[in-house]
Design an enzyme around this catalytic site. Structure first.
Site, PDB file in Angstrom:
ATOM      1  N   ALA A 175     -20.804  15.524  -0.277  1.00  0.00           N
ATOM      2  CA  ALA A 175     -21.007  14.993  -1.879  1.00  0.00           C
ATOM      3  C   ALA A 175     -22.368  14.385  -2.200  1.00  0.00           C
ATOM      4  CB  ALA A 175     -19.814  14.122  -2.367  1.00  0.00           C
ATOM      5  N   HIS A 216      -4.678   5.969  -9.346  1.00  0.00           N
ATOM      6  CA  HIS A 216      -4.042   5.608  -8.193  1.00  0.00           C
ATOM      7  C   HIS A 216      -4.094   3.859  -8.198  1.00  0.00           C
ATOM      8  CE1 HIS A 216      -3.334   9.542  -6.092  1.00  0.00           C
ATOM      9  NE2 HIS A 216      -2.828   9.556  -7.308  1.00  0.00           N
ATOM     10  N   ARG A 229      -8.480  -2.821   4.833  1.00  0.00           N
ATOM     11  CA  ARG A 229      -9.237  -1.863   4.039  1.00  0.00           C
ATOM     12  C   ARG A 229     -10.138  -2.795   3.123  1.00  0.00           C
ATOM     13  NH1 ARG A 229      -4.688   1.995   1.520  1.00  0.00           N
ATOM     14  NH2 ARG A 229      -6.505   2.746   0.482  1.00  0.00           N
ATOM     15  N   CYS A 235       4.809 -16.936 -10.766  1.00  0.00           N
ATOM     16  CA  CYS A 235       6.348 -17.145 -10.532  1.00  0.00           C
ATOM     17  C   CYS A 235       6.321 -17.675  -9.100  1.00  0.00           C
ATOM     18  CB  CYS A 235       7.378 -16.184 -10.578  1.00  0.00           C
ATOM     19  SG  CYS A 235       7.025 -14.670  -9.615  1.00  0.00           S
ATOM     20  N   CYS A 244       2.341 -14.546  -6.323  1.00  0.00           N
ATOM     21  CA  CYS A 244       2.075 -14.313  -7.861  1.00  0.00           C
ATOM     22  C   CYS A 244       1.800 -15.843  -8.268  1.00  0.00           C
ATOM     23  CB  CYS A 244       3.184 -13.998  -8.575  1.00  0.00           C
ATOM     24  SG  CYS A 244       3.362 -14.179 -10.416  1.00  0.00           S
ATOM     25  N   GLN A 283      -8.853   9.363  -7.626  1.00  0.00           N
ATOM     26  CA  GLN A 283      -7.798   8.680  -6.668  1.00  0.00           C
ATOM     27  C   GLN A 283      -8.043   7.509  -5.782  1.00  0.00           C
ATOM     28  OE1 GLN A 283      -5.805  12.611  -5.031  1.00  0.00           O
ATOM     29  NE2 GLN A 283      -7.913  13.105  -5.635  1.00  0.00           N
ATOM     30  N   ASN A 284      -9.413   7.353  -5.790  1.00  0.00           N
ATOM     31  CA  ASN A 284      -9.967   6.110  -5.111  1.00  0.00           C
ATOM     32  C   ASN A 284      -9.579   4.777  -5.544  1.00  0.00           C
ATOM     33  OD1 ASN A 284     -11.151   8.469  -3.645  1.00  0.00           O
ATOM     34  ND2 ASN A 284     -12.852   8.059  -4.097  1.00  0.00           N
ATOM     35  N   CYS A 324       7.811 -10.548 -12.620  1.00  0.00           N
ATOM     36  CA  CYS A 324       8.177 -11.436 -13.346  1.00  0.00           C
ATOM     37  C   CYS A 324       7.507 -11.580 -14.651  1.00  0.00           C
ATOM     38  CB  CYS A 324       7.667 -12.905 -12.769  1.00  0.00           C
ATOM     39  SG  CYS A 324       5.678 -13.053 -12.852  1.00  0.00           S
TER      40      CYS A 324
HETATM   41  C1  BV8 Z   1       5.175  10.703  -7.473  1.00  0.00           C
HETATM   42  C2  BV8 Z   1      -3.101   4.621  -3.645  1.00  0.00           C
HETATM   43  C3  BV8 Z   1       7.119  11.019  -8.652  1.00  0.00           C
HETATM   44  C4  BV8 Z   1      -2.374   3.918  -2.603  1.00  0.00           C
HETATM   45  C5  BV8 Z   1      -2.295   6.696  -3.000  1.00  0.00           C
HETATM   46  C6  BV8 Z   1       4.735  17.891  -5.517  1.00  0.00           C
HETATM   47  C7  BV8 Z   1       4.683  18.847  -4.315  1.00  0.00           C
HETATM   48  C8  BV8 Z   1       4.558  17.849  -3.224  1.00  0.00           C
HETATM   49  C9  BV8 Z   1       4.938  16.602  -2.990  1.00  0.00           C
HETATM   50  C10 BV8 Z   1       4.906  15.889  -4.443  1.00  0.00           C
HETATM   51  C11 BV8 Z   1       4.779  16.625  -5.483  1.00  0.00           C
HETATM   52  N1  BV8 Z   1       4.790  15.637  -6.306  1.00  0.00           N
HETATM   53  C12 BV8 Z   1       5.058  14.284  -5.906  1.00  0.00           C
HETATM   54  C13 BV8 Z   1       4.895  14.578  -4.604  1.00  0.00           C
HETATM   55  C14 BV8 Z   1       5.078  13.444  -3.691  1.00  0.00           C
HETATM   56  C15 BV8 Z   1       3.809  12.842  -3.513  1.00  0.00           C
HETATM   57  C16 BV8 Z   1       2.769  13.616  -2.726  1.00  0.00           C
HETATM   58  O1  BV8 Z   1       1.958  14.215  -3.360  1.00  0.00           O
HETATM   59  N2  BV8 Z   1       2.951  13.620  -1.402  1.00  0.00           N
HETATM   60  C17 BV8 Z   1       1.916  14.637  -0.646  1.00  0.00           C
HETATM   61  C18 BV8 Z   1       1.516  13.727   0.582  1.00  0.00           C
HETATM   62  C19 BV8 Z   1       2.380  16.003  -0.155  1.00  0.00           C
HETATM   63  N3  BV8 Z   1       3.252  12.280  -4.626  1.00  0.00           N
HETATM   64  C20 BV8 Z   1       3.521  10.899  -5.023  1.00  0.00           C
HETATM   65  O2  BV8 Z   1       4.424  10.315  -4.397  1.00  0.00           O
HETATM   66  C21 BV8 Z   1       2.911  10.333  -6.223  1.00  0.00           C
HETATM   67  N4  BV8 Z   1       4.102   9.872  -7.193  1.00  0.00           N
HETATM   68  O3  BV8 Z   1       4.908  11.773  -7.613  1.00  0.00           O
HETATM   69  O4  BV8 Z   1       5.824  10.024  -8.337  1.00  0.00           O
HETATM   70  C22 BV8 Z   1       7.641  10.080  -9.806  1.00  0.00           C
HETATM   71  C23 BV8 Z   1       7.706  10.979 -10.897  1.00  0.00           C
HETATM   72  C24 BV8 Z   1       8.495   9.949 -11.703  1.00  0.00           C
HETATM   73  C25 BV8 Z   1       9.370   8.825 -11.519  1.00  0.00           C
HETATM   74  C26 BV8 Z   1       8.946   8.351 -10.205  1.00  0.00           C
HETATM   75  C27 BV8 Z   1       8.327   9.060  -9.070  1.00  0.00           C
HETATM   76  C28 BV8 Z   1       1.980   9.246  -5.963  1.00  0.00           C
HETATM   77  C29 BV8 Z   1       0.937   9.738  -5.423  1.00  0.00           C
HETATM   78  C30 BV8 Z   1      -0.117   8.547  -5.220  1.00  0.00           C
HETATM   79  C31 BV8 Z   1      -0.104   7.826  -3.847  1.00  0.00           C
HETATM   80  N5  BV8 Z   1      -0.851   6.841  -3.701  1.00  0.00           N
HETATM   81  N6  BV8 Z   1      -3.121   5.963  -2.887  1.00  0.00           N
HETATM   82  C32 BV8 Z   1      -3.343   3.419  -1.401  1.00  0.00           C
HETATM   83  O5  BV8 Z   1      -4.482   3.955  -1.294  1.00  0.00           O
HETATM   84  O6  BV8 Z   1      -2.823   2.782  -0.455  1.00  0.00           O
HETATM   85  S1  BV8 Z   1      -2.569   8.619  -2.390  1.00  0.00           S
HETATM   86  C33 BV8 Z   1      -4.005   8.608  -1.505  1.00  0.00           C
HETATM   87  O7  BV8 Z   1      -3.976   9.660  -0.760  1.00  0.00           O
HETATM   88  C34 BV8 Z   1      -5.463   8.365  -2.111  1.00  0.00           C
HETATM   89  O8  BV8 Z   1      -5.304   7.930  -3.400  1.00  0.00           O
HETATM   90  C35 BV8 Z   1      -5.322  10.013  -2.337  1.00  0.00           C
HETATM   91  O9  BV8 Z   1      -4.868  10.602  -3.550  1.00  0.00           O
HETATM   92  C36 BV8 Z   1      -4.744  10.827  -1.153  1.00  0.00           C
HETATM   93  C37 BV8 Z   1      -5.941  10.950  -0.041  1.00  0.00           C
HETATM   94  O10 BV8 Z   1      -6.473  12.169  -0.545  1.00  0.00           O
HETATM   95  P1  BV8 Z   1      -7.811  12.326  -0.560  1.00  0.00           P
HETATM   96  O11 BV8 Z   1      -8.621  11.305  -1.532  1.00  0.00           O
HETATM   97  O12 BV8 Z   1      -8.438  13.626  -1.100  1.00  0.00           O
HETATM   98  O13 BV8 Z   1      -8.612  11.809   0.838  1.00  0.00           O
HETATM   99  P2  BV8 Z   1      -8.388  12.777   2.047  1.00  0.00           P
HETATM  100  O14 BV8 Z   1      -8.678  11.853   3.202  1.00  0.00           O
HETATM  101  O15 BV8 Z   1      -6.852  13.395   2.308  1.00  0.00           O
HETATM  102  O16 BV8 Z   1      -9.254  14.004   2.036  1.00  0.00           O
HETATM  103  C38 BV8 Z   1     -10.896  13.739   1.907  1.00  0.00           C
HETATM  104  C39 BV8 Z   1     -11.315  14.924   1.582  1.00  0.00           C
HETATM  105  O17 BV8 Z   1     -12.859  14.822   1.577  1.00  0.00           O
HETATM  106  C40 BV8 Z   1     -11.159  16.157   2.716  1.00  0.00           C
HETATM  107  O18 BV8 Z   1     -10.860  17.492   2.055  1.00  0.00           O
HETATM  108  C41 BV8 Z   1     -12.404  16.226   3.209  1.00  0.00           C
HETATM  109  O19 BV8 Z   1     -12.847  17.507   3.799  1.00  0.00           O
HETATM  110  C42 BV8 Z   1     -13.429  15.795   2.359  1.00  0.00           C
HETATM  111  N7  BV8 Z   1     -14.776  14.990   2.764  1.00  0.00           N
HETATM  112  C43 BV8 Z   1     -14.965  14.024   3.566  1.00  0.00           C
HETATM  113  N8  BV8 Z   1     -16.268  13.548   3.646  1.00  0.00           N
HETATM  114  C44 BV8 Z   1     -16.928  14.206   2.486  1.00  0.00           C
HETATM  115  C45 BV8 Z   1     -15.792  15.387   1.966  1.00  0.00           C
HETATM  116  N9  BV8 Z   1     -15.984  15.977   1.161  1.00  0.00           N
HETATM  117  C46 BV8 Z   1     -17.308  15.884   0.490  1.00  0.00           C
HETATM  118  N10 BV8 Z   1     -18.539  15.135   1.049  1.00  0.00           N
HETATM  119  C47 BV8 Z   1     -18.145  14.220   2.251  1.00  0.00           C
HETATM  120  N11 BV8 Z   1     -19.133  13.552   2.697  1.00  0.00           N
END
Ligand code: BV8
Length: 247
Positions: free
Chosen positions: A234, A120, A71, A154, A151, A102-103, A132
Protein backbone atom coordinates in the site's frame (compact mmCIF):
# COMPACT_ATOMS: atom_id res chain seq x y z
CA UNK A 1 0.15 -4.65 -10.42
CA UNK A 2 0.04 -3.26 -14.00
CA UNK A 3 0.02 0.27 -15.40
CA UNK A 4 -3.40 -0.41 -16.92
CA UNK A 5 -4.82 -1.32 -13.51
CA UNK A 6 -3.33 1.79 -11.86
CA UNK A 7 -4.57 4.00 -14.70
CA UNK A 8 -8.06 2.50 -14.52
CA UNK A 9 -8.32 3.20 -10.78
CA UNK A 10 -6.93 6.73 -11.26
CA UNK A 11 -9.46 7.31 -14.06
CA UNK A 12 -12.32 6.22 -11.78
CA UNK A 13 -11.07 8.40 -8.94
CA UNK A 14 -10.70 11.39 -11.27
CA UNK A 15 -14.39 11.10 -12.14
CA UNK A 16 -15.58 10.43 -8.57
CA UNK A 17 -17.20 12.92 -6.20
CA UNK A 18 -17.96 10.42 -3.40
CA UNK A 19 -15.08 8.15 -2.33
CA UNK A 20 -14.93 5.70 0.58
CA UNK A 21 -11.74 4.02 1.77
CA UNK A 22 -11.64 1.00 4.14
CA UNK A 23 -8.28 0.19 5.75
CA UNK A 24 -6.82 -2.69 7.74
CA UNK A 25 -3.52 -3.62 9.36
CA UNK A 26 -1.75 -3.83 5.99
CA UNK A 27 -1.80 -0.02 5.73
CA UNK A 28 0.29 0.23 8.90
CA UNK A 29 2.65 -2.66 8.07
CA UNK A 30 5.22 -0.31 6.47
CA UNK A 31 5.20 1.71 9.72
CA UNK A 32 6.31 -1.40 11.64
CA UNK A 33 2.91 -2.17 13.23
CA UNK A 34 2.46 -5.98 13.44
CA UNK A 35 -0.55 -7.18 11.40
CA UNK A 36 -3.06 -9.63 12.94
CA UNK A 37 -2.67 -12.57 10.65
CA UNK A 38 0.78 -11.86 9.24
CA UNK A 39 4.08 -12.95 10.83
CA UNK A 40 4.48 -11.18 14.20
CA UNK A 41 0.69 -11.15 14.60
CA UNK A 42 0.94 -13.55 17.47
CA UNK A 43 1.74 -12.38 21.02
CA UNK A 44 3.53 -15.08 23.05
CA UNK A 45 1.45 -18.05 21.89
CA UNK A 46 -1.90 -16.29 21.83
CA UNK A 47 -4.05 -15.55 18.75
CA UNK A 48 -5.61 -12.08 18.72
CA UNK A 49 -9.08 -13.62 18.79
CA UNK A 50 -8.16 -15.33 22.12
CA UNK A 51 -7.24 -12.11 23.90
CA UNK A 52 -9.49 -9.51 22.24
CA UNK A 53 -12.73 -10.70 23.90
CA UNK A 54 -14.71 -9.64 27.01
CA UNK A 55 -14.43 -13.24 28.29
CA UNK A 56 -10.62 -13.18 28.11
CA UNK A 57 -10.60 -9.86 30.00
CA UNK A 58 -12.96 -11.14 32.72
CA UNK A 59 -10.81 -14.26 33.03
CA UNK A 60 -7.42 -12.50 33.23
CA UNK A 61 -7.43 -8.69 32.91
CA UNK A 62 -3.69 -8.44 33.72
CA UNK A 63 -2.76 -10.79 30.86
CA UNK A 64 -4.96 -8.89 28.42
CA UNK A 65 -3.54 -5.54 29.62
CA UNK A 66 0.02 -6.86 29.22
CA UNK A 67 -0.86 -7.60 25.58
CA UNK A 68 -2.27 -4.11 25.00
CA UNK A 69 0.68 -2.53 26.82
CA UNK A 70 3.02 -4.50 24.52
CA UNK A 71 1.16 -3.25 21.40
CA UNK A 72 1.14 0.35 22.73
CA UNK A 73 4.88 0.22 23.30
CA UNK A 74 5.44 -1.16 19.76
CA UNK A 75 3.11 1.35 18.11
CA UNK A 76 4.29 4.39 20.11
CA UNK A 77 7.54 4.18 18.12
CA UNK A 78 5.72 4.01 14.74
CA UNK A 79 5.13 6.90 12.36
CA UNK A 80 2.48 7.28 9.66
CA UNK A 81 3.80 6.06 6.27
CA UNK A 82 3.15 7.28 2.66
CA UNK A 83 -0.05 5.17 2.53
CA UNK A 84 -1.49 7.08 5.50
CA UNK A 85 -0.29 10.39 4.02
CA UNK A 86 -1.99 9.84 0.62
CA UNK A 87 -5.24 8.76 2.33
CA UNK A 88 -5.09 11.87 4.55
CA UNK A 89 -4.69 14.10 1.45
CA UNK A 90 -7.55 12.35 -0.34
CA UNK A 91 -9.78 12.69 2.75
CA UNK A 92 -10.12 16.41 1.86
CA UNK A 93 -9.58 16.21 -1.92
CA UNK A 94 -13.00 14.85 -2.97
CA UNK A 95 -16.47 16.41 -2.49
CA UNK A 96 -17.07 13.64 0.01
CA UNK A 97 -14.42 11.19 1.19
CA UNK A 98 -14.96 8.88 4.18
CA UNK A 99 -12.15 6.80 5.68
CA UNK A 100 -13.27 3.71 7.60
CA UNK A 101 -10.46 2.06 9.57
CA UNK A 102 -10.32 -1.20 11.50
CA UNK A 103 -6.92 -0.14 12.87
CA UNK A 104 -6.65 0.88 16.52
CA UNK A 105 -3.14 2.41 16.14
CA UNK A 106 -4.40 5.96 15.33
CA UNK A 107 -1.75 6.44 12.61
CA UNK A 108 -4.53 7.82 10.37
CA UNK A 109 -5.14 10.43 13.11
CA UNK A 110 -1.41 11.17 13.24
CA UNK A 111 -1.48 11.71 9.44
CA UNK A 112 -4.30 14.29 9.86
CA UNK A 113 -7.07 12.29 8.15
CA UNK A 114 -10.48 13.99 7.91
CA UNK A 115 -13.85 12.14 8.11
CA UNK A 116 -12.19 9.18 9.85
CA UNK A 117 -14.40 6.43 11.31
CA UNK A 118 -12.48 4.26 13.82
CA UNK A 119 -14.99 1.39 13.83
CA UNK A 120 -12.87 -0.79 16.18
CA UNK A 121 -11.82 1.97 18.56
CA UNK A 122 -8.32 3.09 19.65
CA UNK A 123 -5.46 1.64 21.70
CA UNK A 124 -4.92 5.15 23.12
CA UNK A 125 -8.40 5.46 24.62
CA UNK A 126 -9.60 3.78 27.79
CA UNK A 127 -12.97 3.35 29.46
CA UNK A 128 -14.36 2.01 32.73
CA UNK A 129 -14.82 -1.78 32.76
CA UNK A 130 -17.66 -1.37 35.27
CA UNK A 131 -19.29 1.24 33.03
CA UNK A 132 -19.60 3.56 36.06
CA UNK A 133 -20.80 6.30 33.73
CA UNK A 134 -17.45 8.07 33.37
CA UNK A 135 -16.81 9.09 29.73
CA UNK A 136 -13.90 7.28 28.02
CA UNK A 137 -10.55 9.09 28.29
CA UNK A 138 -7.32 9.32 26.26
CA UNK A 139 -4.06 8.01 27.79
CA UNK A 140 -0.94 7.96 25.63
CA UNK A 141 1.45 7.17 28.49
CA UNK A 142 4.05 4.48 27.60
CA UNK A 143 4.50 2.64 29.82
CA UNK A 144 1.11 2.93 31.46
CA UNK A 145 1.39 4.41 34.98
CA UNK A 146 -0.27 1.38 36.53
CA UNK A 147 -0.95 -2.07 35.01
CA UNK A 148 -3.85 -2.68 34.98
CA UNK A 149 -4.91 0.97 34.79
CA UNK A 150 -7.94 2.08 36.79
CA UNK A 151 -10.93 4.31 36.18
CA UNK A 152 -10.23 7.87 37.40
CA UNK A 153 -13.91 8.27 38.43
CA UNK A 154 -14.69 5.07 40.38
CA UNK A 155 -11.22 3.60 40.89
CA UNK A 156 -12.41 0.37 39.29
CA UNK A 157 -10.69 -1.55 36.48
CA UNK A 158 -10.21 0.30 33.19
CA UNK A 159 -10.43 -1.46 29.83
CA UNK A 160 -8.86 -0.61 26.41
CA UNK A 161 -11.19 1.58 24.28
CA UNK A 162 -11.33 -1.02 21.50
CA UNK A 163 -14.18 -3.20 20.16
CA UNK A 164 -13.65 -6.81 21.17
CA UNK A 165 -14.91 -9.86 19.28
CA UNK A 166 -18.55 -10.42 20.16
CA UNK A 167 -19.06 -6.73 20.95
CA UNK A 168 -21.06 -4.50 18.64
CA UNK A 169 -19.36 -1.63 16.86
CA UNK A 170 -20.00 1.95 18.12
CA UNK A 171 -23.42 2.99 16.82
CA UNK A 172 -22.44 6.38 15.32
CA UNK A 173 -19.48 4.97 13.43
CA UNK A 174 -21.47 1.95 12.19
CA UNK A 175 -24.30 4.18 10.91
CA UNK A 176 -21.85 6.54 9.19
CA UNK A 177 -19.90 3.63 7.66
CA UNK A 178 -23.09 2.10 6.28
CA UNK A 179 -24.06 5.49 4.79
CA UNK A 180 -20.61 5.81 3.22
CA UNK A 181 -21.31 2.65 1.22
CA UNK A 182 -23.25 5.02 -1.03
CA UNK A 183 -20.27 6.16 -3.12
CA UNK A 184 -18.77 6.25 -6.62
CA UNK A 185 -15.54 4.45 -5.65
CA UNK A 186 -15.06 2.11 -2.67
CA UNK A 187 -11.38 1.32 -2.09
CA UNK A 188 -10.33 -1.40 0.40
CA UNK A 189 -6.65 -1.30 1.40
CA UNK A 190 -4.56 -3.80 3.41
CA UNK A 191 -7.30 -5.89 4.98
CA UNK A 192 -7.75 -9.68 4.98
CA UNK A 193 -11.53 -9.08 4.71
CA UNK A 194 -12.49 -11.76 7.26
CA UNK A 195 -13.70 -9.73 10.24
CA UNK A 196 -17.37 -8.63 10.13
CA UNK A 197 -19.25 -6.37 9.89
CA UNK A 198 -16.29 -4.36 8.41
CA UNK A 199 -15.65 -7.04 5.74
CA UNK A 200 -19.24 -6.62 4.54
CA UNK A 201 -18.97 -2.95 3.56
CA UNK A 202 -17.29 -3.54 0.16
CA UNK A 203 -20.07 -5.93 -0.84
CA UNK A 204 -22.69 -3.42 0.31
CA UNK A 205 -21.00 -0.65 -1.70
CA UNK A 206 -20.90 -2.87 -4.81
CA UNK A 207 -24.57 -3.70 -4.30
CA UNK A 208 -25.28 0.06 -4.29
CA UNK A 209 -23.43 0.56 -7.61
CA UNK A 210 -19.98 1.70 -6.48
CA UNK A 211 -16.83 0.84 -8.47
CA UNK A 212 -14.93 -1.37 -6.01
CA UNK A 213 -11.16 -1.86 -5.84
CA UNK A 214 -8.83 -3.75 -3.51
CA UNK A 215 -5.15 -3.03 -2.78
CA UNK A 216 -3.41 -5.89 -0.97
CA UNK A 217 -0.20 -7.89 -1.07
CA UNK A 218 -2.23 -11.04 -1.66
CA UNK A 219 -5.67 -12.43 -2.54
CA UNK A 220 -8.48 -12.10 0.02
CA UNK A 221 -12.07 -13.41 0.16
CA UNK A 222 -13.08 -10.08 -1.43
CA UNK A 223 -10.70 -10.26 -4.41
CA UNK A 224 -13.12 -12.19 -6.63
CA UNK A 225 -15.95 -9.76 -5.80
CA UNK A 226 -14.33 -6.40 -6.47
CA UNK A 227 -14.12 -4.75 -9.91
CA UNK A 228 -10.34 -4.35 -9.59
CA UNK A 229 -7.83 -6.20 -7.35
CA UNK A 230 -4.32 -4.73 -7.43
CA UNK A 231 -1.50 -6.58 -5.69
CA UNK A 232 1.36 -4.70 -4.03
CA UNK A 233 2.43 -2.81 -0.90
CA UNK A 234 0.00 0.00 0.00
CA UNK A 235 2.79 2.45 0.82
CA UNK A 236 4.02 2.16 -2.81
CA UNK A 237 0.69 1.69 -4.64
CA UNK A 238 -1.12 4.71 -3.16
CA UNK A 239 1.58 7.33 -3.99
CA UNK A 240 1.80 5.77 -7.48
CA UNK A 241 -1.97 6.14 -8.01
CA UNK A 242 -1.93 9.66 -6.50
CA UNK A 243 0.59 10.75 -9.15
CA UNK A 244 -1.82 9.64 -11.87
CA UNK A 245 -4.71 11.79 -10.57
CA UNK A 246 -5.46 15.05 -12.38
CA UNK A 247 -5.11 17.93 -9.87
C1 BV8 B 1 -19.86 -8.45 16.28
C2 BV8 B 1 -10.03 -4.37 17.88
C3 BV8 B 1 -21.95 -8.93 17.03
C4 BV8 B 1 -9.42 -5.11 19.02
C5 BV8 B 1 -10.90 -6.03 16.28
C6 BV8 B 1 -20.26 -12.98 10.23
C7 BV8 B 1 -19.58 -14.06 9.76
C8 BV8 B 1 -18.58 -14.64 10.58
C9 BV8 B 1 -18.24 -14.14 11.84
C10 BV8 B 1 -18.92 -13.06 12.28
C11 BV8 B 1 -19.93 -12.48 11.50
N1 BV8 B 1 -20.43 -11.45 12.18
C12 BV8 B 1 -19.77 -11.35 13.38
C13 BV8 B 1 -18.85 -12.31 13.46
C14 BV8 B 1 -17.95 -12.53 14.57
C15 BV8 B 1 -16.69 -11.64 14.50
C16 BV8 B 1 -15.89 -11.98 13.27
O1 BV8 B 1 -15.97 -11.34 12.26
N2 BV8 B 1 -15.05 -13.02 13.45
C17 BV8 B 1 -14.12 -13.40 12.37
C18 BV8 B 1 -12.78 -13.75 13.00
C19 BV8 B 1 -14.66 -14.54 11.58
N3 BV8 B 1 -17.04 -10.23 14.50
C20 BV8 B 1 -17.22 -9.63 15.70
O2 BV8 B 1 -17.15 -10.21 16.78
C21 BV8 B 1 -17.58 -8.16 15.68
N4 BV8 B 1 -18.67 -7.92 16.56
O3 BV8 B 1 -20.12 -9.04 15.26
O4 BV8 B 1 -20.73 -8.25 17.26
C22 BV8 B 1 -22.84 -8.32 17.88
C23 BV8 B 1 -23.87 -7.70 17.27
C24 BV8 B 1 -24.82 -7.19 18.08
C25 BV8 B 1 -24.67 -7.31 19.47
C26 BV8 B 1 -23.56 -7.91 20.03
C27 BV8 B 1 -22.61 -8.41 19.23
C28 BV8 B 1 -16.41 -7.28 16.24
C29 BV8 B 1 -15.24 -7.37 15.36
C30 BV8 B 1 -14.14 -6.41 15.87
C31 BV8 B 1 -13.10 -7.10 16.69
N5 BV8 B 1 -11.99 -6.21 17.01
N6 BV8 B 1 -9.92 -5.14 16.62
C32 BV8 B 1 -7.91 -5.15 18.97
O5 BV8 B 1 -7.35 -4.66 17.98
O6 BV8 B 1 -7.32 -5.62 19.92
S1 BV8 B 1 -10.76 -6.95 14.82
C33 BV8 B 1 -9.10 -6.80 14.34
O7 BV8 B 1 -8.86 -7.93 13.51
C34 BV8 B 1 -8.75 -5.60 13.50
O8 BV8 B 1 -9.39 -4.42 13.93
C35 BV8 B 1 -9.22 -6.04 12.11
O9 BV8 B 1 -10.59 -5.82 11.96
C36 BV8 B 1 -8.96 -7.52 12.15
C37 BV8 B 1 -7.67 -7.85 11.50
O10 BV8 B 1 -7.90 -7.75 10.13
P1 BV8 B 1 -6.92 -6.85 9.22
O11 BV8 B 1 -6.85 -5.48 9.76
O12 BV8 B 1 -7.35 -7.05 7.83
O13 BV8 B 1 -5.46 -7.49 9.49
P2 BV8 B 1 -4.92 -8.93 9.04
O14 BV8 B 1 -3.62 -9.12 9.72
O15 BV8 B 1 -5.98 -9.97 9.19
O16 BV8 B 1 -4.65 -8.77 7.46
C38 BV8 B 1 -3.71 -7.85 6.98
C39 BV8 B 1 -3.91 -7.82 5.48
O17 BV8 B 1 -3.04 -6.82 4.95
C40 BV8 B 1 -3.57 -9.13 4.79
O18 BV8 B 1 -4.55 -9.40 3.80
C41 BV8 B 1 -2.20 -8.86 4.16
O19 BV8 B 1 -2.03 -9.53 2.93
C42 BV8 B 1 -2.28 -7.36 3.89
N7 BV8 B 1 -0.99 -6.65 3.91
C43 BV8 B 1 0.05 -6.85 4.75
N8 BV8 B 1 1.05 -5.95 4.47
C44 BV8 B 1 0.58 -5.15 3.46
C45 BV8 B 1 -0.73 -5.61 3.10
N9 BV8 B 1 -1.46 -5.03 2.13
C46 BV8 B 1 -0.88 -3.96 1.47
N10 BV8 B 1 0.36 -3.47 1.77
C47 BV8 B 1 1.13 -4.03 2.74
N11 BV8 B 1 2.35 -3.53 3.00
Amino acid sequence: MSDEQLDLLAHRLNRATRVTILTGAGVSAASGVPTFRGSGGLWRQFRAEDLATPAAFSRDPVLVWEWYAWRRERIAACKANPAHEVIARWSTAFDRCTVITQNVDDLHVQAGTANLLRVHGSLWELSCWRVCGAPSWRDESVPLRTLPPSCPACGGLARPGVVWFGESLPHRELEAAAAACDCDVFLTVGTSAVVYPAAGFVHEAKRRGAFTAELNLELTPASAEVDLAIHGPADQLLPNIAQRLTP
